[in-house]
Design a protein around this motif. Structure first.
Motif, PDB file in Angstrom:
ATOM      1  N   HIS A 100       0.827  -1.206   0.000  1.00 21.22           N
ATOM      2  CA  HIS A 100       0.000   0.000   0.000  1.00 21.22           C
ATOM      3  C   HIS A 100       0.862   1.256   0.000  1.00 21.22           C
ATOM      4  CE1 HIS A 100      -3.326  -2.532   2.113  1.00 21.22           C
ATOM      5  NE2 HIS A 100      -3.282  -2.751   0.803  1.00 21.22           N
ATOM      6  N   LEU A 101       0.445   2.243  -0.772  1.00 24.60           N
ATOM      7  CA  LEU A 101       1.194   3.488  -0.883  1.00 24.60           C
ATOM      8  C   LEU A 101       0.712   4.566   0.075  1.00 24.60           C
ATOM      9  CD1 LEU A 101       1.515   3.864  -4.771  1.00 24.60           C
ATOM     10  CD2 LEU A 101       3.340   3.295  -3.157  1.00 24.60           C
ATOM     11  N   PHE A 102      -0.498   4.398   0.621  1.00 25.12           N
ATOM     12  CA  PHE A 102      -1.120   5.491   1.368  1.00 25.12           C
ATOM     13  C   PHE A 102      -1.425   5.073   2.809  1.00 25.12           C
ATOM     14  CE2 PHE A 102      -2.001   6.114  -3.139  1.00 25.12           C
ATOM     15  CZ  PHE A 102      -1.471   7.377  -3.313  1.00 25.12           C
TER      16      PHE A 102
ATOM     17  N   ASP B 120      10.987  23.177   7.147  1.00 19.97           N
ATOM     18  CA  ASP B 120      10.844  24.613   7.395  1.00 19.97           C
ATOM     19  C   ASP B 120      10.892  24.929   8.883  1.00 19.97           C
ATOM     20  OD1 ASP B 120      10.620  25.054   4.703  1.00 19.97           O
ATOM     21  OD2 ASP B 120       8.482  25.563   4.730  1.00 19.97           O
ATOM     22  N   GLY B 121      10.611  23.921   9.714  1.00 18.57           N
ATOM     23  CA  GLY B 121      10.670  24.104  11.155  1.00 18.57           C
ATOM     24  C   GLY B 121      11.880  23.455  11.786  1.00 18.57           C
ATOM     25  N   GLY B 122      12.880  23.135  10.961  1.00 16.92           N
ATOM     26  CA  GLY B 122      14.119  22.594  11.481  1.00 16.92           C
ATOM     27  C   GLY B 122      14.100  21.109  11.761  1.00 16.92           C
ATOM     28  N   VAL B 123      13.131  20.376  11.173  1.00 16.09           N
ATOM     29  CA  VAL B 123      13.037  18.926  11.366  1.00 16.09           C
ATOM     30  C   VAL B 123      13.299  18.246  10.036  1.00 16.09           C
ATOM     31  CG1 VAL B 123      11.580  16.994  12.078  1.00 16.09           C
ATOM     32  CG2 VAL B 123      11.410  19.195  13.272  1.00 16.09           C
ATOM     33  N   SER B 124      14.403  17.532   9.941  1.00 21.53           N
ATOM     34  CA  SER B 124      14.790  16.879   8.687  1.00 21.53           C
ATOM     35  C   SER B 124      13.935  15.647   8.430  1.00 21.53           C
ATOM     36  CB  SER B 124      16.265  16.475   8.754  1.00 21.53           C
ATOM     37  OG  SER B 124      16.611  15.687   7.626  1.00 21.53           O
ATOM     38  N   LEU B 125      13.694  15.366   7.150  1.00 26.03           N
ATOM     39  CA  LEU B 125      12.981  14.149   6.734  1.00 26.03           C
ATOM     40  C   LEU B 125      13.934  13.103   6.163  1.00 26.03           C
ATOM     41  CD1 LEU B 125       9.878  15.829   5.049  1.00 26.03           C
ATOM     42  CD2 LEU B 125       9.959  14.717   7.289  1.00 26.03           C
ATOM     43  N   ASP B 126      15.225  13.318   6.303  1.00 22.19           N
ATOM     44  CA  ASP B 126      16.215  12.428   5.680  1.00 22.19           C
ATOM     45  C   ASP B 126      16.131  10.996   6.191  1.00 22.19           C
ATOM     46  OD1 ASP B 126      17.118  14.559   4.237  1.00 22.19           O
ATOM     47  OD2 ASP B 126      18.950  14.871   5.401  1.00 22.19           O
ATOM     48  N   THR B 127      15.721  10.810   7.425  1.00 24.22           N
ATOM     49  CA  THR B 127      15.732   9.464   8.019  1.00 24.22           C
ATOM     50  C   THR B 127      14.380   8.763   7.947  1.00 24.22           C
ATOM     51  OG1 THR B 127      15.308  10.402  10.213  1.00 24.22           O
ATOM     52  CG2 THR B 127      17.609  10.053   9.588  1.00 24.22           C
ATOM     53  N   TYR B 128      13.501   9.240   7.062  1.00 24.22           N
ATOM     54  CA  TYR B 128      12.159   8.673   6.957  1.00 24.22           C
ATOM     55  C   TYR B 128      11.872   8.252   5.517  1.00 24.22           C
ATOM     56  CZ  TYR B 128      11.878  11.128  11.415  1.00 24.22           C
ATOM     57  OH  TYR B 128      12.138  11.581  12.688  1.00 24.22           O
TER      58      TYR B 128
ATOM     59  N   SER C 184      10.164   5.776   4.159  1.00 26.93           N
ATOM     60  CA  SER C 184       8.788   5.395   3.835  1.00 26.93           C
ATOM     61  C   SER C 184       7.896   6.625   3.721  1.00 26.93           C
ATOM     62  CB  SER C 184       8.239   4.430   4.889  1.00 26.93           C
ATOM     63  OG  SER C 184       8.932   3.201   4.852  1.00 26.93           O
ATOM     64  N   LEU C 185       8.148   7.614   4.564  1.00 21.64           N
ATOM     65  CA  LEU C 185       7.375   8.848   4.460  1.00 21.64           C
ATOM     66  C   LEU C 185       7.704   9.587   3.170  1.00 21.64           C
ATOM     67  CD1 LEU C 185       7.318  10.321   8.078  1.00 21.64           C
ATOM     68  CD2 LEU C 185       5.522   9.106   6.848  1.00 21.64           C
ATOM     69  N   ARG C 186       8.955   9.548   2.760  1.00 19.43           N
ATOM     70  CA  ARG C 186       9.320  10.233   1.510  1.00 19.43           C
ATOM     71  C   ARG C 186       8.638   9.558   0.318  1.00 19.43           C
ATOM     72  NH1 ARG C 186      14.470   9.977   3.721  1.00 19.43           N
ATOM     73  NH2 ARG C 186      15.264   8.737   1.974  1.00 19.43           N
ATOM     74  N   LEU C 187       8.534   8.243   0.326  1.00 22.70           N
ATOM     75  CA  LEU C 187       7.818   7.542  -0.747  1.00 22.70           C
ATOM     76  C   LEU C 187       6.327   7.873  -0.709  1.00 22.70           C
ATOM     77  CD1 LEU C 187       9.558   4.055  -0.670  1.00 22.70           C
ATOM     78  CD2 LEU C 187       9.681   5.750  -2.505  1.00 22.70           C
ATOM     79  N   TRP C 188       5.775   7.951   0.486  1.00 24.98           N
ATOM     80  CA  TRP C 188       4.363   8.336   0.642  1.00 24.98           C
ATOM     81  C   TRP C 188       4.118   9.744   0.094  1.00 24.98           C
ATOM     82  CZ3 TRP C 188       2.960  11.898   4.812  1.00 24.98           C
ATOM     83  CH2 TRP C 188       1.582  12.123   4.927  1.00 24.98           C
ATOM     84  N   MET C 189       4.997  10.669   0.434  1.00 23.75           N
ATOM     85  CA  MET C 189       4.835  12.030  -0.070  1.00 23.75           C
ATOM     86  C   MET C 189       4.959  12.075  -1.591  1.00 23.75           C
ATOM     87  SD  MET C 189       6.691  14.407   2.836  1.00 23.75           S
ATOM     88  CE  MET C 189       8.234  13.504   2.835  1.00 23.75           C
TER      89      MET C 189
END
Length: 203
Positions: free
Chosen positions: A139-141, A163-171, A173-178
């Motif tokens: 599942h993608l979503f 934008d709030g200083g929280v990197s997404l580099d270590t996620y 699965s979330l990057r694929l979802w986005m």
């Protein structure tokens, strides 16, 4: 339908995005949230005493909460609906953590920035674990194989976390979802969130 809107607001963006994906037309009424604080003006407080954005006006209907607006937009689109309440609650938590960290960094809001970022990271880790399990099930979503209201509610504040200083580099699965959300027909941009731009190579 009239949307009282601020272009940099994640909460306003999720309404614009949901309407675009549904093919619904919105008339945008721009509100000078910063620096003029027009959302606290007498006219806006008469429309929404809470002094918040977004506000949706549809005839005699006035909605002042993004979750209620998403439900309203999808009232005749059952394919977008499901067990929405837990995800809308999570979206509210993301707004109070990642969203507030972003307001601190880009608009100098008075926020306990360390607490906001820590809470945001905790929620991102939960989402990453969930989306990793979803990927194993093919599942993608957030709720299955097709996009739902849940995805649109949570997507903006996750995407704008840097934008709030929280990197997404270590996620991953979330990057694929986005990426899956950004690939949807009808997807629209906001500052900080862009469409996918596929490269075309000559044969």
């Amino acid at each position: 339908m009239i949307l009282y809107d601020y272009v940099l607001s994640a909460s306003c963006y999720k309404v614009r995005l949901m309407a675009a994906l549904l093919g619904q037309s919105l008339t945008l009424h721009t509100v000078n949230f910063h620096p003029a604080r027009e959302h606290k003006s007498a006219d806006m407080l008469a429309l929404n005493p809470k002094g918040t954005l977004p506000v949706l006006l549809d005839g005699e209907t006035v909605l002042t909460d993004s979750a209620d607006i998403l439900r309203y937009l999808t009232r005749d689109a059952p394919e977008w609906r499901g067990d929405d309440d837990p995800w809308l609650a999570l979206a509210a938590d993301l707004n109070e953590s990642l969203g507030m960290a972003r307001l601190h960094d880009i608009l100098q809001y008075d926020v306990d920035i360390d607490a906001a970022r820590a809470a945001g990271v905790k929620q991102l880790r939960k989402l990453e674990a969930h989306m990793t399990a979803q990927r194993f099930d093919g599942h993608l979503f957030l709720t299955g194989a097709v996009p739902a209201l849940a995805d649109i509610a949570c997507f903006p504040n996750v995407s704008l976390a840097p934008d709030g200083g929280v990197s997404l580099d270590t996620y991953p699965s979330l990057r694929l979802w986005m990426r899956a959300i950004r690939s949807l027909p009808g997807f629209i941009e906001m500052p900080g969130i862009h469409r996918l731009h596929e490269l075309e190579f000559p044969e």
